[in-house]
Each structure stands twice: as C-alpha cells, then as structure tokens.
Design a protein around this motif. Sequence first.
Motif, mmCIF file in Angstrom:
data_model
loop_
_atom_site.group_PDB
_atom_site.id
_atom_site.type_symbol
_atom_site.label_atom_id
_atom_site.label_comp_id
_atom_site.label_asym_id
_atom_site.label_seq_id
_atom_site.Cartn_x
_atom_site.Cartn_y
_atom_site.Cartn_z
ATOM 1 N N ALA A 71 6.001 -5.807 6.596
ATOM 2 C CA ALA A 71 5.638 -5.701 5.172
ATOM 3 C C ALA A 71 5.676 -4.219 4.793
ATOM 4 O O ALA A 71 4.649 -3.558 4.669
ATOM 5 C CB ALA A 71 4.259 -6.288 4.940
ATOM 6 N N ASP A 72 6.888 -3.703 4.625
ATOM 7 C CA ASP A 72 7.084 -2.258 4.506
ATOM 8 C C ASP A 72 7.258 -1.777 3.073
ATOM 9 O O ASP A 72 7.459 -0.584 2.842
ATOM 10 C CB ASP A 72 8.295 -1.829 5.334
ATOM 11 N N PRO A 83 4.860 -12.652 9.766
ATOM 12 C CA PRO A 83 4.302 -11.432 10.363
ATOM 13 C C PRO A 83 4.333 -10.255 9.395
ATOM 14 O O PRO A 83 5.335 -10.019 8.722
ATOM 15 C CB PRO A 83 5.208 -11.186 11.573
ATOM 16 N N LEU A 84 3.220 -9.536 9.327
ATOM 17 C CA LEU A 84 3.127 -8.347 8.498
ATOM 18 C C LEU A 84 3.356 -7.075 9.322
ATOM 19 O O LEU A 84 4.018 -6.143 8.865
ATOM 20 C CB LEU A 84 1.750 -8.264 7.830
ATOM 21 N N ALA A 85 2.804 -7.062 10.522
ATOM 22 C CA ALA A 85 2.929 -5.876 11.377
ATOM 23 C C ALA A 85 2.654 -6.249 12.826
ATOM 24 O O ALA A 85 1.884 -7.174 13.115
ATOM 25 C CB ALA A 85 1.960 -4.789 10.926
ATOM 26 N N ILE A 160 -0.626 1.386 5.223
ATOM 27 C CA ILE A 160 -0.114 1.841 6.519
ATOM 28 C C ILE A 160 1.403 1.974 6.489
ATOM 29 O O ILE A 160 2.081 1.389 5.628
ATOM 30 C CB ILE A 160 -0.507 0.881 7.661
ATOM 31 N N ASN A 161 1.920 2.733 7.436
ATOM 32 C CA ASN A 161 3.354 2.858 7.686
ATOM 33 C C ASN A 161 3.576 2.715 9.191
ATOM 34 O O ASN A 161 2.617 2.669 9.974
ATOM 35 C CB ASN A 161 3.874 4.216 7.199
ATOM 36 N N PHE A 166 -5.117 3.053 12.575
ATOM 37 C CA PHE A 166 -6.102 2.468 11.660
ATOM 38 C C PHE A 166 -7.357 2.109 12.439
ATOM 39 O O PHE A 166 -7.319 1.851 13.644
ATOM 40 C CB PHE A 166 -5.532 1.234 10.953
ATOM 41 N N ASN A 167 -8.451 2.089 11.725
ATOM 42 C CA ASN A 167 -9.737 1.723 12.314
ATOM 43 C C ASN A 167 -10.081 0.277 11.978
ATOM 44 O O ASN A 167 -9.506 -0.333 11.068
ATOM 45 C CB ASN A 167 -10.843 2.647 11.793
ATOM 46 N N ALA A 168 -11.020 -0.257 12.715
ATOM 47 C CA ALA A 168 -11.504 -1.606 12.429
ATOM 48 C C ALA A 168 -12.053 -1.652 11.010
ATOM 49 O O ALA A 168 -12.652 -0.694 10.519
ATOM 50 C CB ALA A 168 -12.585 -2.000 13.430
ATOM 51 N N LYS A 169 -11.817 -2.757 10.333
ATOM 52 C CA LYS A 169 -12.283 -3.039 8.962
ATOM 53 C C LYS A 169 -11.511 -2.270 7.886
ATOM 54 O O LYS A 169 -11.859 -2.339 6.709
ATOM 55 C CB LYS A 169 -13.788 -2.769 8.824
#
Length: 332
Positions: A71-72, A83-85, A160-161, A166-169
């Motif tokens: 999902a870019d 799927p997104l990532a 995101i890229n 990334f962190n949780a939540k």
Amino acid sequence: MKNLKLLLLLLPLMVSAKEASVQQLFSVQTVKVQKIKTSHSKKNYGFVKANEARVYEVSPRFGGFVEKLYADKIYKYVKKGEPLAVVYSPEVYKAKEDYVNSYNYTKNRPNKGMLKSAKLKLALLEVAPNEISQVIKMRKVSPNTTIYAPQSGYIFMKNINEGSAFNAKTNLFEIVNLDDVWVEVKVFEDDVKWLKHANDFRVSFKTTDKTYETHTKFLYPNLSPKEATLTMRLTLANKDHSLFPGMYADVISKDKAKEYLTLPQSAVILKNGKYYVFVVGEFEGEYEPMEVDIKPLNNETYIITSGLNAGDEVVNNALFMMDSDAQINGLY
C-alpha cells in the motif's frame, strides 16, 4: 382631405381599442381556495462526508521495520484481506519461535495449556490466523510477518515507507470504505420541528445526473450558537463510489403527503405584519378584506391555516386597487 377623412373614420376604432385595453388592464380575476394533497418541501445544502463507522485504522500491537510496502500510494484502493506491508518484528518473531518450541515440547508431553498460551500470544499480537497455522504446518519460523487490510477501501492516510521503523500502536494506515457515505446538511432551528416529520430526501450533485433517495435521517443534538443551525445527517448508498468526501450536495426534503387548503401567493397581501385576502361578496364588484393565517408550501403557493374554507373565492390580481379602496372606505 383624404387623410382627414381616413383619420375621422379610424378615430372611433382607436378610441374603442384604447377603452378595451384599459378595461382589460383593470379587470379583476378571482381564484378559489383549493384542497390539495401534497408534500411540504424544503431545499438545503450539504457536503459529503465519510461514514465514520466505515473508517478503519491499522495500528499494529507490535513495533518493527517495513521490509516490503504494497500500500505505497495515498488514495490507493485495497480489498479486505489484501497485504498492506511485510514487516520484521523482533517481538512477533520470538512469539513464533515460542509457539514452535511449545508445539515440539508438548507433542510427547500432555501440556495443552502451554501450547494454547503460546498460540494466544500470537493472536493477541494480531498475527493473521493463516500465518499462525503456517508456523505449525511448516515447522519453520519466518522472520517476517504480513499486515493485511481489515476492510476494503481507499487509503486516506499513510504514515510509513519501505524501510521505515514503527512503534507499537502507531497508526500506519487509515482506510476509508465508501460503499455508503454521509451527507451533512445545515438546517435552521425553525425547521427542526418540521424536519422531524420529513421522511423523503432527494440528494443531487453537480458531478452526476443521478438523484439519490433516502428515507432516514439523524439530527445531531448540538446547536451551533453562532449560526443558529443544527446538522442533519443522511446516509446514501454509494456502491459505484461516484461520491467522495467534500462534494457539494443539493438536498430536497419532503414530509408525508397531507391535505392542505391552498391559494397562490398572488392572492395574498401582507399589510402591517398581517396577511389578507379579498373575498368575493354577494353582489357583483363587491370585495371584502379578510385576515388569514398562512404558511408557505413552496415558492408559489401558501397553505391557509385559518380564515377560509375550500371553495371560497378571492381576488387573485389587482390587489393594489383592492387595498387602496379598502383604506379609503375604512375597511381596515
């Protein structure tokens, strides 16, 4: 001499024509009070907004790193389960290893609680069920895990890229499903009582010739003190996704069809804050002013709420003459 004779011959015709036009100009036309069955309608304006119940946030319960981003692009359409990532998460990787080790340990030992607990940990981390099953099936732990779309819709936000950490939540994506949308309409406080009985709403847009119909509405219990308006919310089906948030809408609201006593607006005169009609009297050329209570039905018609009955005949034109005559004779 010939011209003078011709003028003398035409003069009676010219005078006759002038008299006819004057008589026609001041002829009094009348109309009868009619009982009709129709709907009361109002026009308002609104805007399309995403249905908040169809907005989904993708916030993983674990931290990690993005290995592959599907999902870019913003506003890309994704389907449920797509799927997104693909990400690497040390926490998920360890939980998978614990699950495999628990399976191997309990295979020859009666300890179902250990295996169940290891599987539950993966489920609570929201690892996809098919991925959890694959761990046991392959007896091999992949360092990566896949994040899937919870619902079909458009990606309205992407944080995101590829290569991002990334962190949780963290809210990675916001997916908006537009299978149905809201139209929010500003309505004046005076219209609220009437709108409670409205049950037919027709919504049109500049971008399409289609007219959308709905029979349900919701009035927000919150009044704007600056504008003295409330917000009415309509829900429209939008399977073809031709409506998008921010679009301008024309909204026609109608209540249930009822019987009304009506007169055209041209038959009613406003004087000193009161409404009057001129009722045809018993004798020819006799007209009497009568006060009536009215409210608008549409741009051309008034509803008569009191003062007249069906079939009563009133003046429909030349009200300025009737008004002047009534004042001269002290009728009001």
